[in-house]
Every structure is written in C-alpha cells, then in structure tokens.
Design a protein around this motif. Structure first.
Motif, short mmCIF file in Angstrom:
data_model
loop_
_atom_site.label_atom_id
_atom_site.label_comp_id
_atom_site.label_asym_id
_atom_site.label_seq_id
_atom_site.Cartn_x
_atom_site.Cartn_y
_atom_site.Cartn_z
N MET A 218 0.83 -1.16 0.00
CA MET A 218 0.00 0.00 0.00
C MET A 218 0.89 1.24 0.00
O MET A 218 1.87 1.29 0.70
CB MET A 218 -0.85 -0.05 1.26
CG MET A 218 -2.11 0.69 1.12
SD MET A 218 -3.18 0.16 2.46
CE MET A 218 -4.24 1.49 2.40
N THR A 219 0.49 2.18 -0.72
CA THR A 219 1.28 3.42 -0.80
C THR A 219 0.73 4.43 0.19
O THR A 219 -0.38 4.28 0.71
CB THR A 219 1.24 3.99 -2.23
OG1 THR A 219 -0.11 4.29 -2.56
CG2 THR A 219 1.83 3.01 -3.23
N GLY A 220 1.45 5.48 0.39
CA GLY A 220 1.07 6.52 1.35
C GLY A 220 -0.17 7.30 0.94
O GLY A 220 -0.83 7.89 1.75
N ASN A 221 -0.51 7.34 -0.32
CA ASN A 221 -1.64 8.15 -0.75
C ASN A 221 -2.95 7.36 -0.78
O ASN A 221 -3.96 7.87 -1.26
CB ASN A 221 -1.36 8.78 -2.12
CG ASN A 221 -1.14 7.74 -3.19
OD1 ASN A 221 -1.31 6.55 -2.96
ND2 ASN A 221 -0.77 8.20 -4.38
N GLY A 222 -2.97 6.12 -0.30
CA GLY A 222 -4.21 5.36 -0.24
C GLY A 222 -4.45 4.49 -1.46
O GLY A 222 -5.43 3.76 -1.49
N THR A 223 -3.64 4.60 -2.44
CA THR A 223 -3.82 3.72 -3.59
C THR A 223 -2.95 2.51 -3.39
O THR A 223 -1.83 2.60 -2.93
CB THR A 223 -3.43 4.43 -4.90
OG1 THR A 223 -2.06 4.76 -4.80
CG2 THR A 223 -4.30 5.61 -5.16
N GLY A 224 -3.44 1.36 -3.71
CA GLY A 224 -2.65 0.15 -3.53
C GLY A 224 -3.19 -0.95 -4.41
O GLY A 224 -4.22 -0.79 -5.07
N ASP A 225 -2.52 -1.99 -4.40
CA ASP A 225 -2.91 -3.14 -5.20
C ASP A 225 -4.08 -3.83 -4.49
O ASP A 225 -3.94 -4.38 -3.40
CB ASP A 225 -1.71 -4.06 -5.33
CG ASP A 225 -1.99 -5.20 -6.28
OD1 ASP A 225 -3.02 -5.16 -6.98
OD2 ASP A 225 -1.17 -6.15 -6.30
N THR A 226 -5.25 -3.79 -5.09
CA THR A 226 -6.45 -4.38 -4.47
C THR A 226 -6.32 -5.89 -4.34
O THR A 226 -6.83 -6.48 -3.38
CB THR A 226 -7.71 -4.04 -5.28
OG1 THR A 226 -7.54 -4.48 -6.62
CG2 THR A 226 -8.00 -2.56 -5.23
N GLU A 227 -5.65 -6.48 -5.27
CA GLU A 227 -5.48 -7.95 -5.20
C GLU A 227 -4.61 -8.32 -4.00
O GLU A 227 -4.88 -9.30 -3.31
CB GLU A 227 -4.85 -8.46 -6.50
CG GLU A 227 -4.95 -9.95 -6.70
CD GLU A 227 -6.40 -10.45 -6.68
OE1 GLU A 227 -6.61 -11.53 -6.06
OE2 GLU A 227 -7.29 -9.81 -7.23
N ALA A 228 -3.59 -7.55 -3.72
CA ALA A 228 -2.72 -7.80 -2.57
C ALA A 228 -3.51 -7.60 -1.27
O ALA A 228 -3.35 -8.36 -0.31
CB ALA A 228 -1.50 -6.88 -2.60
N LEU A 229 -4.37 -6.59 -1.25
CA LEU A 229 -5.21 -6.37 -0.07
C LEU A 229 -6.16 -7.54 0.16
O LEU A 229 -6.36 -7.98 1.29
CB LEU A 229 -6.01 -5.07 -0.21
CG LEU A 229 -5.22 -3.78 -0.03
CD1 LEU A 229 -6.09 -2.58 -0.36
CD2 LEU A 229 -4.70 -3.67 1.38
N ARG A 230 -6.76 -8.00 -0.91
CA ARG A 230 -7.67 -9.15 -0.80
C ARG A 230 -6.93 -10.39 -0.27
O ARG A 230 -7.46 -11.14 0.55
CB ARG A 230 -8.32 -9.44 -2.14
CG ARG A 230 -9.35 -8.43 -2.50
CD ARG A 230 -10.11 -8.81 -3.74
NE ARG A 230 -11.09 -7.78 -4.01
CZ ARG A 230 -11.43 -7.37 -5.20
NH1 ARG A 230 -10.91 -7.95 -6.27
NH2 ARG A 230 -12.32 -6.42 -5.36
N GLU A 231 -5.74 -10.61 -0.78
CA GLU A 231 -4.95 -11.75 -0.32
C GLU A 231 -4.60 -11.60 1.16
O GLU A 231 -4.66 -12.56 1.93
CB GLU A 231 -3.67 -11.89 -1.16
CG GLU A 231 -2.79 -13.05 -0.78
CD GLU A 231 -3.49 -14.41 -0.91
OE1 GLU A 231 -3.13 -15.32 -0.12
OE2 GLU A 231 -4.38 -14.57 -1.76
N GLU A 232 -4.25 -10.40 1.58
CA GLU A 232 -3.95 -10.13 2.99
C GLU A 232 -5.18 -10.38 3.86
O GLU A 232 -5.09 -10.98 4.93
CB GLU A 232 -3.47 -8.67 3.15
CG GLU A 232 -3.17 -8.28 4.57
CD GLU A 232 -1.92 -8.93 5.10
OE1 GLU A 232 -1.83 -9.07 6.34
OE2 GLU A 232 -1.03 -9.32 4.32
#
Length: 113
Positions: free
Chosen positions: A1-15
């Motif tokens: 996840m980056t500091g501005n709130g944008t991140g890889d949604t697939e990585a978040l789902r996996e987490e």
C-alpha cells in the motif's frame, strides 16, 4: 500500500484472506481450550487406559507369583510323600492307634447294653 491510499487491491484481498484464515485457526484453538467437557472426557479416557494397563500388569504379576507358589507347594508335597514312603513306621503307629481306639469304643458300647 502506498502513502496516498492507492494500492494493489489484489494484494489487499490476499492479505484479508490470510488474516481470516489465521483468525479462524485461532478461534478453533480457543474453542478447543474452552471446551472443558471435551477436555475432561479426553483426560478420563487417558486415565482409564492407564488403569487398564496397570491392572493387566498387576494381574500378570499375581499370576506369576501364584504359579511360583504352586510349584513350591507341589515340590514340598512330593518331598513329604517320598519321606512317608521311605519311613512308613509313623503311619503304621497312627493306624494301630486308630484300630485300638475303635476296639475300645466297641468294648465300651458292648458293656452299656
């Protein structure tokens, strides 16, 4: 996840999926620890098995000792039998005493009539 709130949604789902799996495993462990009734049943089963094993060992030991004592008794009886066969004089004395007692009893009964 980056500091501005944008991140890889697939990585978040996996987490999130991994966190849910870990949380589920933790809950199962806690539930197993909290299930006192099941733990008591398991403990009772283990104690029962230990008692069965102990009883089997004790029974085997007692049977072995009984067999030993029976062998000793047989040997002693055999020895006594051989001693009587070698020296029948005491038995002859006992038999003569018994015959004498019967004769005395018959004489005493005859006098009463």
């Amino acid at each position: 996840m980056t500091g501005n709130g944008t991140g890889d949604t697939e990585a978040l789902r996996e987490e999130i999926r991994r966190t849910r799996v870990e949380l589920g495993e933790t809950m199962e462990l806690l539930a197993a620890r909290a299930d006192v009734k099941a733990r008591l049943r398991e403990s009772a089963g283990q104690a029962k098995e230990r008692m069965r094993e102990q009883a089997a060992l004790t029974l085997a030991r007692v049977r072995g000792q009984a067999a030993q004592k029976a062998d000793v008794a047989r040997a002693q009886a055999s020895g006594k039998g051989q001693a009587v066969r070698r020296s029948p004089v005491p038995w002859a004395t006992v038999a003569a005493g018994a015959v004498a007692a019967v004769v005395v009893l018959l004489i005493v009964r005859g006098r009463r009539r």
